[in-house]
Enzyme design. Structure first.
Site, PDB file in Angstrom:
ATOM      1  N   GLY A 150      85.474 -21.758  56.225  1.00  0.00           N
ATOM      2  CA  GLY A 150      84.074 -22.138  56.254  1.00  0.00           C
ATOM      3  C   GLY A 150      83.745 -23.118  55.136  1.00  0.00           C
ATOM      4  CB  CYS A 151      81.163 -25.740  54.894  1.00  0.00           C
ATOM      5  SG  CYS A 151      79.729 -24.827  55.531  1.00  0.00           S
TER       6      CYS A 151
END
Length: 343
Positions: A150-151
């Site tokens: 995920g970012c």
């Protein structure tokens, strides 16, 4: 899929969920990648539309096709909402395809944590190799399925990893408090009123405080757990009035003080072979990394009491999604991991 360092060989690649922001970035990168041929772009609500109808800046003459189980390509990127990759990945893997998933469906080994944070059921065997190249390259090169990080998780894990995983003598710490601001594109290509220009212009808003789905992912990568943490961890995600970027402030409490020069040396050494991590001596900003696959890290403060402040910045659509996915593909194919990413 076997590795291939033959630069003349073209692997066929398709994207399922190609009409979203991450899918569009994948399209742009794959169109210019020297070792792959972009085969098909699949979408659901946008099926039938031309790519240039949605993204005029992409020089692509393809249309988005509905996906109904096609398997003609060698490699499939899944850029789908959480929960949907679970329905498509198994059949692709049974058919011998290489799969790189950008959702959170396959990141967590602990199914109870997955169900708690994603509010979705999944099988205990629904786990892929976690694709953070700077930490897990040896596993990625052997894999045929990758769960792309995920970012928020990417920006925070890379900012903390040298303290937890930096050799035989990790630096003991007691607490980490993370505050991260994301650009609006991190919410996806949505028409929600709360994400409109009139709502978000000149505005910053916290959300999912203490319950964000990247929390267990961060803890897992650092060798801990969200349900049984080995240190005090808090995470406050925020959304701000910028289109793209993740800006993370990591406030860390060490059990013994370290000089800032010592910490810089540890970080420089840890990332010496990581082409997309830059340890900066000056303060980093989102604009330094926007439209790139870099993660910039700056150690801003280290006090005599053991308090440390670390700042990281990434582009959420590239190092936080599509760029990192292509970086993982490069490693799996035996290519230089920067191939097609230094545009």
């Amino acid at each position: 899929m076997p590795q291939s360092s033959d630069s003349s060989k073209k692997h066929t690649v398709s994207v399922i969920g190609a009409s979203g922001y991450s899918g569009a970035e994948l399209t742009r990168l794959l169109l210019h990648h020297p070792n792959v041929e972009l085969h098909e772009l699949y979408a659901f609500s946008q099926a039938g539309k031309q790519v240039t109808d949605l993204y005029p800046s992409l020089s692509c003459n393809k249309s988005y096709l509905p996906y109904s189980g096609q398997m003609e390509s060698d490699i499939y990127f899944l850029a789908l909402p959480h929960g949907e990759a679970l329905a498509h990945a198994p059949a692709l893997l049974r058919a011998g395809k290489t799969v790189i998933d950008l959702s959170g469906d396959f990141r967590l080994k602990n199914t109870l944590e997955h169900e708690q944070f994603y509010k979705q059921k999944k099988s205990p065997d629904a786990v892929m190799t976690y694709g953070l190249p700077e930490l897990f390259k040896d596993q990625i090169v052997k894999g045929n399925s990758i769960s792309n990080p995920g970012c928020f998780a990417t920006s925070i894990i890379l900012g903390l990893a040298p303290l937890f995983l930096g050799g035989s003598n990790p630096i003991p710490l007691s607490a980490v408090n993370c505050t991260s601001v994301s650009g609006i594109s991190g919410a996806g290509r949505s028409s929600k009123t709360e994400l409109s220009y009139s709502e978000m212009s000149e505005n910053v808003r916290a959300y999912k405080v203490g319950v964000h789905q990247h929390t267990p992912e961060i803890m897992q990568a650092l060798g801990s757990s969200a349900t049984t943490p080995s240190f005090d961890f808090t995470f406050t995600p925020m959304i701000g009035s910028l289109v793209r970027g993740i800006y993370s402030i990591l406030n860390i409490r060490l059990e013994r003080p370290e000089k800032i020069e010592t910490l810089n040396g540890i970080y420089q050494s840890f990332y010496r072979n990581a082409p997309f991590v830059r340890v900066r001596e000056s303060m980093t900003e989102v604009r330094h990394v926007a439209y790139t696959n870099y993660c910039d890290i700056h150690i801003a403060q280290a006090t005599r009491s053991g308090s440390v402040v670390i700042v990281t910045a990434i582009d959420n659509l590239l190092k936080g999604a599509a760029g990192q996915a292509v970086q993982n593909m490069n490693i799996m194919l035996g290519l230089d991991e920067t191939t097609g990413l230094l545009l």
